[in-house]
Write an enzyme that holds these catalytic residues in place. Sequence first.
Site, PDB file in Angstrom:
ATOM      1  N   THR A   1      -8.923   9.398   8.109  1.00 29.13           N
ATOM      2  CA  THR A   1      -8.613   8.141   7.425  1.00 29.13           C
ATOM      3  C   THR A   1      -8.376   6.990   8.403  1.00 29.13           C
ATOM      4  OG1 THR A   1      -6.273   8.795   7.374  1.00 29.13           O
ATOM      5  CG2 THR A   1      -7.619   9.316   5.428  1.00 29.13           C
TER       6      THR A   1
ATOM      7  N   LYS B   1       0.842  -1.199   0.000  1.00 28.79           N
ATOM      8  CA  LYS B   1       0.000   0.000   0.000  1.00 28.79           C
ATOM      9  C   LYS B   1       0.874   1.246   0.000  1.00 28.79           C
ATOM     10  CE  LYS B   1      -1.996  -1.485   3.729  1.00 28.79           C
ATOM     11  NZ  LYS B   1      -2.889  -1.774   4.880  1.00 28.79           N
TER      12      LYS B   1
ATOM     13  N   GLY C   1      -8.644   3.688  10.225  1.00 31.21           N
ATOM     14  CA  GLY C   1      -9.242   2.407   9.857  1.00 31.21           C
ATOM     15  C   GLY C   1      -9.077   2.013   8.410  1.00 31.21           C
ATOM     16  N   THR C   2      -8.308   2.779   7.649  1.00 39.73           N
ATOM     17  CA  THR C   2      -8.167   2.490   6.214  1.00 39.73           C
ATOM     18  C   THR C   2      -7.629   1.087   5.962  1.00 39.73           C
ATOM     19  OG1 THR C   2      -7.695   4.831   5.845  1.00 39.73           O
ATOM     20  CG2 THR C   2      -7.204   3.339   4.053  1.00 39.73           C
ATOM     21  N   GLY C   3      -6.567   0.711   6.668  1.00 37.85           N
ATOM     22  CA  GLY C   3      -5.945  -0.584   6.432  1.00 37.85           C
ATOM     23  C   GLY C   3      -6.844  -1.748   6.808  1.00 37.85           C
ATOM     24  N   CYS C   4      -7.508  -1.638   7.960  1.00 41.76           N
ATOM     25  CA  CYS C   4      -8.439  -2.687   8.386  1.00 41.76           C
ATOM     26  C   CYS C   4      -9.559  -2.841   7.367  1.00 41.76           C
ATOM     27  CB  CYS C   4      -9.055  -2.333   9.747  1.00 41.76           C
ATOM     28  SG  CYS C   4      -7.882  -2.011  11.069  1.00 41.76           S
TER      29      CYS C   4
END
Length: 263
Positions: free
Chosen positions: A204, A173, A206-209
């Site tokens: 932003t 990412k 929580g983007t990865g989860c």
Amino acid sequence: MIPNVLTVAGSDSGGGAGIQADLKTMLALGVHGMSVVTAVTAQNSLGVQGAWELPVEAVRAQYRSVVDDIGVQAVKTGMLASAELVEAVAELLAGTDAPAVVDPVGVSKHGDSLLAASALDSVRTKLLPVATVATPNLDEVAQLTGVRVESEEQLRRAAAAVLGYGPRWVLIKGGHLPGDAVDLLTDGSEEHWLRAPRHDNRHTHGTGCTLASAIAAQLAKGRSVPEAVAAAKEYVTGAVAAGFALGGGIGPVDHGWRFRAGS
């Protein structure tokens, strides 16, 4: 039948990341979300004020309870905190006939550590080898491999370093790089570059989860890895664009943006 997707991750009391973000994402994408809680955090828009991991036996019991009765079409992992939890979850995944999306969570959006330094080797040698897709961000790539990415051209090197630990696919990412939000998905032979415009929105959390859960949801529906990742990227891009202020710090992405867009 509605596909069943299991998240194995920590609880975010603020509701923006972790188990809460995973379940919201799964609902938004039309699958049945289930959870194995690995840790409880006291967390809000300003950061993580405390974290308490659950005993390995509690995590294993939750997992077996769900998988042995209900079954799963995909599993997503997030915060695993300790080497003992990482190794236990890796063993459980190895015995489960379903794709596994591994988000090797190391640090929160606010810079708080969510993985013990002693657990890094277990992530490399136990967890990554059982991953269908690993989804590290650039900080996690550096943590795991020592490779530091400062430009889009270096994403290939990062991907090769992570693939060296055994996941079938890796999604590097590149959201922390300047310019468009560019990610690289590869299995070592084919490459897929995913681009999206960068939205001027600092909310932003929580983007990865959310991305990892969206990939798991799409895999559970029977999509190929490249199809699942492309669909998940589209969903997350909309969620980031619609992210909203919550509390006094960094707010979450909007998991329900498609519902509100249609109302």
